[in-house]
Scaffold this motif. Structure first.
Motif, PDB file in Angstrom:
ATOM      1  N   GLN A  99       0.818  -1.207   0.000  1.00  0.00           N
ATOM      2  CA  GLN A  99       0.000   0.000   0.000  1.00  0.00           C
ATOM      3  C   GLN A  99       0.862   1.271   0.000  1.00  0.00           C
ATOM      4  O   GLN A  99       2.019   1.263   0.422  1.00  0.00           O
ATOM      5  CB  GLN A  99      -0.924   0.002   1.222  1.00  0.00           C
ATOM      6  CG  GLN A  99      -1.844  -1.203   1.298  1.00  0.00           C
ATOM      7  CD  GLN A  99      -2.770  -1.310   0.104  1.00  0.00           C
ATOM      8  OE1 GLN A  99      -3.452  -0.355  -0.266  1.00  0.00           O
ATOM      9  NE2 GLN A  99      -2.802  -2.503  -0.506  1.00  0.00           N
ATOM     10  N   ILE A 100       0.265   2.356  -0.440  1.00  0.00           N
ATOM     11  CA  ILE A 100       0.956   3.649  -0.502  1.00  0.00           C
ATOM     12  C   ILE A 100       1.202   4.177   0.909  1.00  0.00           C
ATOM     13  O   ILE A 100       0.369   4.032   1.802  1.00  0.00           O
ATOM     14  CB  ILE A 100       0.127   4.655  -1.318  1.00  0.00           C
ATOM     15  CG1 ILE A 100      -0.021   4.166  -2.764  1.00  0.00           C
ATOM     16  CG2 ILE A 100       0.738   6.050  -1.277  1.00  0.00           C
ATOM     17  CD1 ILE A 100      -0.992   4.994  -3.583  1.00  0.00           C
ATOM     18  N   THR A 101       2.336   4.801   1.113  1.00  0.00           N
ATOM     19  CA  THR A 101       2.705   5.353   2.414  1.00  0.00           C
ATOM     20  C   THR A 101       1.632   6.315   2.939  1.00  0.00           C
ATOM     21  O   THR A 101       1.185   7.231   2.232  1.00  0.00           O
ATOM     22  CB  THR A 101       4.049   6.103   2.313  1.00  0.00           C
ATOM     23  OG1 THR A 101       5.071   5.167   1.949  1.00  0.00           O
ATOM     24  CG2 THR A 101       4.412   6.757   3.640  1.00  0.00           C
ATOM     25  N   SER A 137      -1.499   5.853   3.525  1.00  0.00           N
ATOM     26  CA  SER A 137      -2.829   5.794   2.899  1.00  0.00           C
ATOM     27  C   SER A 137      -3.846   4.950   3.654  1.00  0.00           C
ATOM     28  O   SER A 137      -5.052   5.095   3.440  1.00  0.00           O
ATOM     29  CB  SER A 137      -2.703   5.240   1.477  1.00  0.00           C
ATOM     30  OG  SER A 137      -2.278   3.875   1.497  1.00  0.00           O
ATOM     31  N   VAL A 138      -3.395   4.067   4.536  1.00  0.00           N
ATOM     32  CA  VAL A 138      -4.277   3.054   5.134  1.00  0.00           C
ATOM     33  C   VAL A 138      -4.820   3.510   6.483  1.00  0.00           C
ATOM     34  O   VAL A 138      -4.076   3.989   7.350  1.00  0.00           O
ATOM     35  CB  VAL A 138      -3.529   1.713   5.307  1.00  0.00           C
ATOM     36  CG1 VAL A 138      -4.420   0.682   6.005  1.00  0.00           C
ATOM     37  CG2 VAL A 138      -3.065   1.186   3.955  1.00  0.00           C
ATOM     38  N   GLN A 198     -11.144   4.900   0.801  1.00  0.00           N
ATOM     39  CA  GLN A 198      -9.825   4.885   1.437  1.00  0.00           C
ATOM     40  C   GLN A 198      -9.373   3.445   1.710  1.00  0.00           C
ATOM     41  O   GLN A 198     -10.177   2.611   2.154  1.00  0.00           O
ATOM     42  CB  GLN A 198      -9.894   5.656   2.768  1.00  0.00           C
ATOM     43  CG  GLN A 198      -8.576   6.098   3.325  1.00  0.00           C
ATOM     44  CD  GLN A 198      -7.936   7.182   2.484  1.00  0.00           C
ATOM     45  OE1 GLN A 198      -8.612   7.968   1.846  1.00  0.00           O
ATOM     46  NE2 GLN A 198      -6.604   7.224   2.481  1.00  0.00           N
ATOM     47  N   ARG A 254      -8.468  -3.032  -1.937  1.00  0.00           N
ATOM     48  CA  ARG A 254      -8.325  -1.779  -1.192  1.00  0.00           C
ATOM     49  C   ARG A 254      -8.505  -1.967   0.308  1.00  0.00           C
ATOM     50  O   ARG A 254      -7.954  -1.211   1.109  1.00  0.00           O
ATOM     51  CB  ARG A 254      -9.342  -0.762  -1.719  1.00  0.00           C
ATOM     52  CG  ARG A 254      -9.376   0.542  -0.945  1.00  0.00           C
ATOM     53  CD  ARG A 254     -10.232   1.568  -1.661  1.00  0.00           C
ATOM     54  NE  ARG A 254     -11.616   1.162  -1.838  1.00  0.00           N
ATOM     55  CZ  ARG A 254     -12.561   1.317  -0.911  1.00  0.00           C
ATOM     56  NH1 ARG A 254     -12.255   1.829   0.266  1.00  0.00           N
ATOM     57  NH2 ARG A 254     -13.805   0.952  -1.166  1.00  0.00           N
ATOM     58  N   ALA A 282       2.722   2.460   5.822  1.00  0.00           N
ATOM     59  CA  ALA A 282       1.489   2.613   5.045  1.00  0.00           C
ATOM     60  C   ALA A 282       0.327   3.136   5.880  1.00  0.00           C
ATOM     61  O   ALA A 282      -0.656   3.642   5.328  1.00  0.00           O
ATOM     62  CB  ALA A 282       1.097   1.276   4.408  1.00  0.00           C
ATOM     63  N   GLY A 340      -1.776   5.557   8.046  1.00  0.00           N
ATOM     64  CA  GLY A 340      -1.842   6.995   8.265  1.00  0.00           C
ATOM     65  C   GLY A 340      -2.900   7.432   9.250  1.00  0.00           C
ATOM     66  O   GLY A 340      -3.048   8.624   9.525  1.00  0.00           O
ATOM     67  N   MET A 375      -7.949  11.353   6.970  1.00  0.00           N
ATOM     68  CA  MET A 375      -6.961  10.846   6.014  1.00  0.00           C
ATOM     69  C   MET A 375      -6.630  11.819   4.880  1.00  0.00           C
ATOM     70  O   MET A 375      -5.530  11.768   4.316  1.00  0.00           O
ATOM     71  CB  MET A 375      -7.454   9.529   5.418  1.00  0.00           C
ATOM     72  CG  MET A 375      -7.755   8.448   6.447  1.00  0.00           C
ATOM     73  SD  MET A 375      -6.332   7.968   7.446  1.00  0.00           S
ATOM     74  CE  MET A 375      -5.313   7.140   6.231  1.00  0.00           C
ATOM     75  N   LYS A 376      -7.565  12.723   4.554  1.00  0.00           N
ATOM     76  CA  LYS A 376      -7.377  13.598   3.388  1.00  0.00           C
ATOM     77  C   LYS A 376      -7.461  15.082   3.711  1.00  0.00           C
ATOM     78  O   LYS A 376      -6.926  15.914   2.958  1.00  0.00           O
ATOM     79  CB  LYS A 376      -8.435  13.277   2.326  1.00  0.00           C
ATOM     80  CG  LYS A 376      -8.365  11.875   1.736  1.00  0.00           C
ATOM     81  CD  LYS A 376      -7.179  11.720   0.814  1.00  0.00           C
ATOM     82  CE  LYS A 376      -7.270  10.399   0.038  1.00  0.00           C
ATOM     83  NZ  LYS A 376      -6.104  10.228  -0.871  1.00  0.00           N
ATOM     84  N   GLU A 429      -4.373  16.531   8.528  1.00  0.00           N
ATOM     85  CA  GLU A 429      -2.943  16.768   8.306  1.00  0.00           C
ATOM     86  C   GLU A 429      -2.325  17.493   9.492  1.00  0.00           C
ATOM     87  O   GLU A 429      -1.200  17.190   9.910  1.00  0.00           O
ATOM     88  CB  GLU A 429      -2.742  17.580   7.026  1.00  0.00           C
ATOM     89  CG  GLU A 429      -1.294  17.762   6.637  1.00  0.00           C
ATOM     90  CD  GLU A 429      -0.555  16.439   6.466  1.00  0.00           C
ATOM     91  OE1 GLU A 429       0.639  16.376   6.859  1.00  0.00           O
ATOM     92  OE2 GLU A 429      -1.160  15.468   5.974  1.00  0.00           O
TER      93      GLU A 429
END
Length: 378
Positions: free
Chosen positions: A189-191, A193-194, A222, A252, A269, A271, A335-336, A341
């Motif tokens: 999985q993308i860093t 992202s999970v 997600q 996913r 992965a 987050g 997450m987004k 953040e």
């Protein structure tokens, strides 16, 4: 159960005989969980110093010490109309954040906690699973309240054991075997992202809530790793995920009966963490710099969630009924979104402070050395 254990210790001479050296060399001191004040009473009768371990937060212990005040000032027993009332003596807590529920036997708890508080004032030292930078004011307040000089923040204690041994309960077969194949899945999985979703070993939900969580995760778009225990839905033969869910999240999402949590939270992965906010899970998330969606249910979980949100700023509570659209919005917020953040950045700063605790001159390492010196002097 804890009440029964203390009653048995107070009624039996067997434990006292062990401490007195009737069956083995006499003990120099007693190191015991702070809930077992019956053991501390036996040690006190023999003139043995007691060192107590608190596995919860310093804030929770302050709440225990404040229990008579909470009753006297009308916060407890809680009234439905006052749940959002601030507890001005224990900021930032509200009535609904207190570790007791409206269903609690407050008379029994009053007697139990009165004994626990009395025992605390006789400790030779108090050891807590927290660290100074996280609960500075709360630790100072404990020392002032119970009047002992040695209040030692030695945590996070899970950092003192290996990750393979650090996840509670494996050796006693209480919890399922960890699914280490989920780590291999995380590797793909993308860093960052999970979203990792786990409500611990005791918290539960009904079948309707399970369905709403499933569709909330699916609709969010997600990636996620979701721990779904066999006993997550009480009274069922096992949780039944809704029809079509597996197809919608294929590739996913990953569902597992149990995961190696410390390893998961440390994985590049992951987050975010949807958690019940038991203290171990909360502290493990803090240690890895992982922001949280908080869904507390009982005991100290509400209090821990409140600190995550209002004090440390590394997460937020998902309040009210579980509903798929609200769940999806919460996931995207963490997450987004820009708020998520900012929480992630603050969590990263706390992670650095955890690491420094066990470096040369770090607060937790100094506390451990002080504890060793104290025990050696007895």
């Amino acid at each position: 159960m804890i009440v029964a254990m203390n009653t048995a210790m107070e009624a039996s001479v067997a434990f006292r005989d062990v401490l007195a050296g009737e069956r083995m060399p006499r003990a120099a001191c007693l190191f015991v969980d702070s809930s077992l004040f019956g053991a501390q009473k036996a040690a006190e009768e023999l003139g043995l110093p007691t060192i107590a371990l608190r596995t919860g937060s310093a804030a929770c212990f302050n709440c225990i010490l404040a229990y008579p005040m909470l009753h006297q000032n009308g916060y407890l027993p809680p009234e439905e109309s006052q749940l959002d009332m601030p507890v001005k003596e224990l900021p930032p807590l509200r009535v609904r954040d207190l570790f007791l529920s409206s269903r609690a036997d407050h008379d029994m708890l009053s007697k139990f906690l009165a004994k626990a508080t009395h025992a605390a004032r006789s400790y030779s030292a108090l050891v807590l699973n927290t660290f100074e930078a996280l609960e500075t004011d709360e630790l100072e307040k404990i020392g002032d309240e119970i009047g002992i000089a040695m209040v030692l923040a030695t945590g996070p204690l899970h950092r003192l054991s290996s990750k393979t041994e650090g996840t509670a309960g494996r050796s006693c077969n209480v919890l399922p075997h960890e699914d280490h194949t989920c780590i291999e899945w995380l590797d793909t999985q993308i860093t960052g992202s999970v979203l990792y979703v786990s409500v611990g070993s005791l918290a539960c939900m009904d079948s309707g809530e399970l369905s709403e969580v499933a569709w909330g995760l699916a609709n969010s778009g997600q990636p996620f790793l979701w721990v779904v225990r066999q006993d997550l839905v009480p009274g069922s033969d096992g949780p039944c995920l809704p029809k079509g869910f597996d197809d919608m999240v294929m590739g996913r999402g990953r569902v597992t009966p149990w995961a190696p949590q410390q390893e998961v939270l440390a994985h590049r992965a992951v987050g975010g963490f949807w958690t019940h906010n038991g203290w171990n899970s909360t502290l493990e998330s803090v240690a890895e710099g992982c922001p949280m969606i908080c869904r507390p249910q009982f005991a100290d979980q509400m209090m821990n969630a409140r600190y995550v949100d209002a004090v440390w700023g590394i997460g937020f509570e998902l309040e009210g009924e579980l509903e798929r659209n609200k769940i999806g919005e919460a996931i995207l917020k963490l997450m987004k979104g820009s708020e998520g953040e900012a929480m992630r950045k603050r969590a990263g700063e706390l992670k650095k402070k955890v690491a420094s605790c066990f470096e040369s001159g770090g607060s937790s390492l100094l506390a451990i050395n002080e504890l060793i010196d104290h025990v050696s002097s007895l």
